[in-house]
Design an enzyme around this catalytic site. Sequence first.
Site, PDB file in Angstrom:
ATOM      1  N   HIS A  43      32.250   7.003   9.940  1.00 15.50           N
ATOM      2  CA  HIS A  43      31.783   5.616   9.919  1.00 15.50           C
ATOM      3  C   HIS A  43      32.866   4.688   9.363  1.00 15.50           C
ATOM      4  O   HIS A  43      33.197   3.658   9.962  1.00 15.50           O
ATOM      5  CB  HIS A  43      30.519   5.530   9.062  1.00 15.50           C
ATOM      6  CG  HIS A  43      29.860   4.195   9.051  1.00 15.50           C
ATOM      7  ND1 HIS A  43      28.669   3.959   9.689  1.00 15.50           N
ATOM      8  CD2 HIS A  43      30.218   3.019   8.470  1.00 15.50           C
ATOM      9  CE1 HIS A  43      28.318   2.686   9.507  1.00 15.50           C
ATOM     10  NE2 HIS A  43      29.247   2.097   8.761  1.00 15.50           N
ATOM     11  N   GLU A  44      33.430   5.071   8.222  1.00 20.78           N
ATOM     12  CA  GLU A  44      34.411   4.200   7.574  1.00 20.78           C
ATOM     13  C   GLU A  44      35.752   4.195   8.304  1.00 20.78           C
ATOM     14  O   GLU A  44      36.480   3.199   8.268  1.00 20.78           O
ATOM     15  CB  GLU A  44      34.595   4.613   6.107  1.00 20.78           C
ATOM     16  CG  GLU A  44      33.313   4.634   5.278  1.00 20.78           C
ATOM     17  CD  GLU A  44      32.503   3.347   5.359  1.00 20.78           C
ATOM     18  OE1 GLU A  44      33.104   2.282   5.590  1.00 20.78           O
ATOM     19  OE2 GLU A  44      31.268   3.410   5.194  1.00 20.78           O
ATOM     20  N   HIS A  59      35.722   1.406  10.710  1.00 26.39           N
ATOM     21  CA  HIS A  59      36.074   0.126  10.078  1.00 26.39           C
ATOM     22  C   HIS A  59      37.580   0.024   9.858  1.00 26.39           C
ATOM     23  O   HIS A  59      38.186  -1.022  10.101  1.00 26.39           O
ATOM     24  CB  HIS A  59      35.356  -0.005   8.735  1.00 26.39           C
ATOM     25  CG  HIS A  59      33.871  -0.096   8.847  1.00 26.39           C
ATOM     26  ND1 HIS A  59      33.235  -0.674   9.916  1.00 26.39           N
ATOM     27  CD2 HIS A  59      32.889   0.318   7.996  1.00 26.39           C
ATOM     28  CE1 HIS A  59      31.922  -0.627   9.724  1.00 26.39           C
ATOM     29  NE2 HIS A  59      31.695  -0.025   8.568  1.00 26.39           N
TER      30      HIS A  59
END
Length: 250
Positions: free
Chosen positions: A131-132, A135
């Site tokens: 997920h990160e 980003h």
Amino acid sequence: MTLIDPDSKEESAKTNDKQQTSEASQWGYDLYPDRRHQQKTAGFFTGKGRENIEKIKCERSVYQCIKESPLIKLMMGALRASGCPIDIRRHISCEECAPTVSGGYDPIMNQIVICQNTVTKTSLIHAVLTHEFVHMFDFCKNDLDFKNLDHLACTEVRAANLAHCSFVSAMLSGDASPINIKQAHQFCVKNKALSSILAARNVTESEAIAAINRVFTKCYADLEPIGRRIRRNSNDMSMAYEEGVYYGYG
């Protein structure tokens, strides 16, 4: 030489502390208390906190994910190909966090935070890392501006789309039923993006929903750098990693 009255200096320090606290609340860094006290970059295997069992377990799990996961290898390859190579000692940090979060991406330090006190299973750490990394990829390649609510909504939609949601997870979270399978994934993505925005930014729910709706169609269709939505109990991760070679992500 400029002289500063001691009382004025003290008041100025208090004002700065208030401004920093307000800024932390606005951008979510109050969820990661260690971020507020670091004068130097905290990183992976830095020595500080080695005695902390949670930190050691977290770091070992992170290292295991990096060594064994095709998806994590793909994300790191994509970042490297985009001019942002990952040094796990510099760009990943296991830390104590607020009990309401599992991880985050700090764009100021360009660092992924894994919450060692709330995420203890390797499978969950794998999900947070993926997920990160989305980003971080957006920040590196797409000039992501976290102060822009639409930019934030877009990267949260992409992270939920690529790293979080599946029909099974949508069912478990109450976002789907066998009747609306076609829309289940989109519902999950929107809800996950909404919860992430509200946890990280001081905005209203209506503001967050409006931003998600403005960017959803475009950002939901953007599957870079994975190229597909990962289904549970499939070989999608391995296939995505193998296909990544064709795009220079190997």
